[in-house]
Design a protein around this motif. Structure first.
Motif, short mmCIF file in Angstrom:
data_model
loop_
_atom_site.label_atom_id
_atom_site.label_comp_id
_atom_site.label_asym_id
_atom_site.label_seq_id
_atom_site.Cartn_x
_atom_site.Cartn_y
_atom_site.Cartn_z
N TYR A 4 -22.58 -5.33 3.51
CA TYR A 4 -21.55 -4.77 4.37
C TYR A 4 -20.40 -5.74 4.57
O TYR A 4 -20.61 -6.94 4.69
CB TYR A 4 -22.14 -4.41 5.74
N TRP A 5 -19.19 -5.17 4.64
CA TRP A 5 -18.04 -5.88 5.17
C TRP A 5 -17.94 -5.47 6.62
O TRP A 5 -17.97 -4.28 6.93
CB TRP A 5 -16.75 -5.43 4.50
N ILE A 6 -17.81 -6.43 7.49
CA ILE A 6 -17.51 -6.17 8.90
C ILE A 6 -16.14 -6.77 9.14
O ILE A 6 -15.94 -7.98 9.00
CB ILE A 6 -18.56 -6.82 9.82
N ALA A 7 -15.18 -5.90 9.42
CA ALA A 7 -13.80 -6.35 9.59
C ALA A 7 -13.29 -6.02 10.98
O ALA A 7 -13.54 -4.93 11.49
CB ALA A 7 -12.90 -5.70 8.54
N HIS A 8 -12.60 -6.96 11.56
CA HIS A 8 -11.93 -6.77 12.85
C HIS A 8 -10.45 -7.01 12.59
O HIS A 8 -10.08 -8.02 12.00
CB HIS A 8 -12.47 -7.76 13.88
N VAL A 9 -9.62 -6.07 13.03
CA VAL A 9 -8.21 -6.10 12.66
C VAL A 9 -7.32 -5.77 13.85
O VAL A 9 -7.59 -4.82 14.59
CB VAL A 9 -7.92 -5.07 11.55
N THR A 10 -6.27 -6.54 14.02
CA THR A 10 -5.19 -6.21 14.94
C THR A 10 -3.91 -6.20 14.11
O THR A 10 -3.51 -7.23 13.56
CB THR A 10 -5.08 -7.21 16.09
N VAL A 11 -3.31 -5.04 14.00
CA VAL A 11 -2.07 -4.89 13.24
C VAL A 11 -0.91 -5.38 14.10
O VAL A 11 -0.74 -4.92 15.23
CB VAL A 11 -1.86 -3.43 12.80
N THR A 12 -0.15 -6.31 13.56
CA THR A 12 0.98 -6.87 14.31
C THR A 12 2.32 -6.35 13.80
O THR A 12 3.33 -6.47 14.49
CB THR A 12 0.96 -8.41 14.23
N ASP A 13 2.34 -5.81 12.59
CA ASP A 13 3.56 -5.24 12.00
C ASP A 13 3.18 -3.99 11.22
O ASP A 13 2.89 -4.05 10.02
CB ASP A 13 4.23 -6.27 11.09
N PRO A 14 3.14 -2.84 11.91
CA PRO A 14 2.69 -1.60 11.26
C PRO A 14 3.45 -1.22 10.00
O PRO A 14 2.85 -0.73 9.04
CB PRO A 14 2.88 -0.53 12.34
N SER A 15 4.74 -1.46 9.95
CA SER A 15 5.50 -1.07 8.76
C SER A 15 5.10 -1.91 7.55
O SER A 15 4.98 -1.39 6.43
CB SER A 15 7.00 -1.16 9.01
N ARG A 16 4.83 -3.18 7.74
CA ARG A 16 4.38 -4.05 6.63
C ARG A 16 2.93 -3.78 6.27
O ARG A 16 2.54 -3.95 5.12
CB ARG A 16 4.56 -5.52 7.00
N TYR A 17 2.15 -3.35 7.22
CA TYR A 17 0.72 -3.10 6.98
C TYR A 17 0.50 -1.92 6.02
O TYR A 17 -0.53 -1.83 5.39
CB TYR A 17 0.02 -2.84 8.32
N THR A 18 1.49 -1.05 5.91
CA THR A 18 1.35 0.10 5.01
C THR A 18 1.17 -0.33 3.56
O THR A 18 0.54 0.38 2.77
CB THR A 18 2.54 1.07 5.12
N GLY A 19 1.70 -1.49 3.19
CA GLY A 19 1.49 -2.01 1.84
C GLY A 19 0.03 -2.26 1.57
O GLY A 19 -0.49 -1.93 0.49
N TYR A 20 -0.67 -2.83 2.54
CA TYR A 20 -2.11 -3.04 2.42
C TYR A 20 -2.84 -1.70 2.32
O TYR A 20 -3.70 -1.51 1.46
CB TYR A 20 -2.63 -3.84 3.62
N GLN A 21 -2.47 -0.79 3.17
CA GLN A 21 -3.13 0.52 3.21
C GLN A 21 -2.96 1.29 1.90
O GLN A 21 -3.82 2.09 1.55
CB GLN A 21 -2.61 1.34 4.38
N SER A 22 -1.88 1.07 1.21
CA SER A 22 -1.67 1.80 -0.04
C SER A 22 -2.43 1.17 -1.21
O SER A 22 -2.77 1.87 -2.16
CB SER A 22 -0.18 1.90 -0.37
N LEU A 23 -2.73 -0.12 -1.15
CA LEU A 23 -3.40 -0.80 -2.26
C LEU A 23 -4.91 -0.98 -2.09
O LEU A 23 -5.66 -0.90 -3.07
CB LEU A 23 -2.77 -2.19 -2.47
N ALA A 24 -5.37 -1.22 -0.88
CA ALA A 24 -6.79 -1.52 -0.67
C ALA A 24 -7.75 -0.43 -1.15
O ALA A 24 -8.82 -0.76 -1.70
CB ALA A 24 -7.04 -1.84 0.80
#
Length: 94
Positions: A4-24
């Motif tokens: 398992y991956w256990i990830a804890h995340v706080t997004v600090t820049d939602p517009s930049r985070y979309t790059g991660y969301q599109s590739l992951a």
């Protein structure tokens, strides 16, 4: 044995985070990841407080590690840099 991956995340820049969301998702699909939890509603009982908590199941520890090290995930991670505070742990299941 699953891992398992256990990830804890706080997004600090939602517009930049979309790059991660599109590739992951490409990396997760390649390594047969299954999302078990990806929620915002939670209770932080101890330790730092994060906005999101994610639990991802992989077929085995080797797959979980390979996903993180993969070029696909590393590209996503590079997109996420500076857009979120993240803690990720990989652990072997029972």
């Amino acid at each position: 044995m699953p891992a398992y991956w256990i990830a804890h995340v706080t997004v600090t820049d939602p517009s930049r985070y979309t790059g991660y969301q599109s590739l992951a998702p490409q990396a997760f699909a390649k390594f047969h990841a299954k999302f078990l939890a990806r929620g915002r509603s939670s209770d932080a009982l101890e330790g730092p407080i994060y906005q999101r908590h994610v639990l991802i199941e992989f077929p085995d520890l080797e797959s979980a590690r390979a996903c993180y090290a993969s070029p696909e995930y590393q590209a996503a991670k590079a997109e996420r840099a500076g857009a979120a505070e993240v803690m990720i742990t990989i652990t072997e299941g029972l």
